[in-house]
Write a protein that holds these residues in place. Sequence first.
Motif, PDB file in Angstrom:
ATOM      1  N   UNK A  30       0.836  -1.206   0.000  1.00 12.09           N
ATOM      2  CA  UNK A  30       0.000   0.000   0.000  1.00 12.09           C
ATOM      3  C   UNK A  30       0.869   1.254   0.000  1.00 12.09           C
ATOM      4  N   UNK A  31       1.952   1.239   0.829  1.00 12.66           N
ATOM      5  CA  UNK A  31       2.843   2.407   0.873  1.00 12.66           C
ATOM      6  C   UNK A  31       3.500   2.636  -0.485  1.00 12.66           C
ATOM      7  N   UNK A  32       3.919   1.528  -1.127  1.00 18.27           N
ATOM      8  CA  UNK A  32       4.523   1.654  -2.457  1.00 18.27           C
ATOM      9  C   UNK A  32       3.515   2.224  -3.451  1.00 18.27           C
ATOM     10  N   UNK A  33       2.277   1.738  -3.391  1.00 20.45           N
ATOM     11  CA  UNK A  33       1.227   2.248  -4.280  1.00 20.45           C
ATOM     12  C   UNK A  33       0.976   3.724  -4.009  1.00 20.45           C
ATOM     13  N   UNK A  34       0.928   4.100  -2.742  1.00 18.44           N
ATOM     14  CA  UNK A  34       0.711   5.510  -2.382  1.00 18.44           C
ATOM     15  C   UNK A  34       1.883   6.354  -2.885  1.00 18.44           C
ATOM     16  N   UNK A  35       3.110   5.842  -2.728  1.00 17.89           N
ATOM     17  CA  UNK A  35       4.287   6.573  -3.219  1.00 17.89           C
ATOM     18  C   UNK A  35       4.211   6.768  -4.732  1.00 17.89           C
ATOM     19  N   UNK A  36       3.798   5.687  -5.433  1.00 21.67           N
ATOM     20  CA  UNK A  36       3.645   5.799  -6.889  1.00 21.67           C
ATOM     21  C   UNK A  36       2.574   6.825  -7.237  1.00 21.67           C
ATOM     22  N   UNK A  41       1.044  12.184  -9.187  1.00 18.85           N
ATOM     23  CA  UNK A  41       0.418  13.479  -8.930  1.00 18.85           C
ATOM     24  C   UNK A  41       1.456  14.586  -9.059  1.00 18.85           C
ATOM     25  N   UNK A  42       2.669  14.358  -8.534  1.00 23.63           N
ATOM     26  CA  UNK A  42       3.735  15.358  -8.640  1.00 23.63           C
ATOM     27  C   UNK A  42       4.070  15.637 -10.103  1.00 23.63           C
ATOM     28  N   UNK A  43       4.128  14.568 -10.934  1.00 23.76           N
ATOM     29  CA  UNK A  43       4.377  14.754 -12.367  1.00 23.76           C
ATOM     30  C   UNK A  43       3.253  15.556 -13.016  1.00 23.76           C
ATOM     31  N   UNK A  44       2.010  15.239 -12.652  1.00 20.97           N
ATOM     32  CA  UNK A  44       0.871  15.975 -13.206  1.00 20.97           C
ATOM     33  C   UNK A  44       0.925  17.446 -12.788  1.00 20.97           C
ATOM     34  N   UNK A  45       1.305  17.695 -11.544  1.00 23.76           N
ATOM     35  CA  UNK A  45       1.416  19.084 -11.063  1.00 23.76           C
ATOM     36  C   UNK A  45       2.490  19.821 -11.865  1.00 23.76           C
ATOM     37  N   UNK A  46       3.627  19.183 -12.095  1.00 25.09           N
ATOM     38  CA  UNK A  46       4.702  19.808 -12.878  1.00 25.09           C
ATOM     39  C   UNK A  46       4.239  20.079 -14.304  1.00 25.09           C
ATOM     40  N   UNK A  47       3.529  19.117 -14.895  1.00 22.85           N
ATOM     41  CA  UNK A  47       3.006  19.318 -16.253  1.00 22.85           C
ATOM     42  C   UNK A  47       2.014  20.481 -16.272  1.00 22.85           C
ATOM     43  N   UNK A  48       1.166  20.541 -15.249  1.00 26.83           N
ATOM     44  CA  UNK A  48       0.210  21.652 -15.146  1.00 26.83           C
ATOM     45  C   UNK A  48       0.955  22.983 -15.027  1.00 26.83           C
TER      46      UNK A  48
END
Length: 122
Positions: A30-36, A41-48
């Motif tokens: 679950x932690x790995x999934x949350x990290x992914x 989300x961080x990539x999407x924020x940077x793209x935005x």
Amino acid sequence: AEQEQASKSLAMIRNELEEHKRRVASSKAEREQISKSFAMVAEEVEEYKRRVASSEAAQEQVSQSLVMVAKESEEYRRRVSSLEAEQEQASRSFAMLAKESEEHKRRASSLEAEREQASRSF
């Protein structure tokens, strides 16, 4: 009997240990999934952010273009106004020249009539 009780306790402890291992493994997954998910989300924020920056740059370019168009439009209006004033002046000058031309024609006609009159007298 004690040995049987100890075996049961040991079996329960082993079961609890296995259950704990499964929970730890599940929690780790679950932690790995949350990290992914956070990474995505961080990539999407940077793209935005990139899109917003690009959009802001394009908007700034449009604003600058509109300012230039407004300045050129004002310059065009000034030139048109100046040309209209020159045309008006040229029209007035033409009208004055036309009047002078008519006056010269009348004088020439009058002088011609006087000359004919004078030549008849002689």
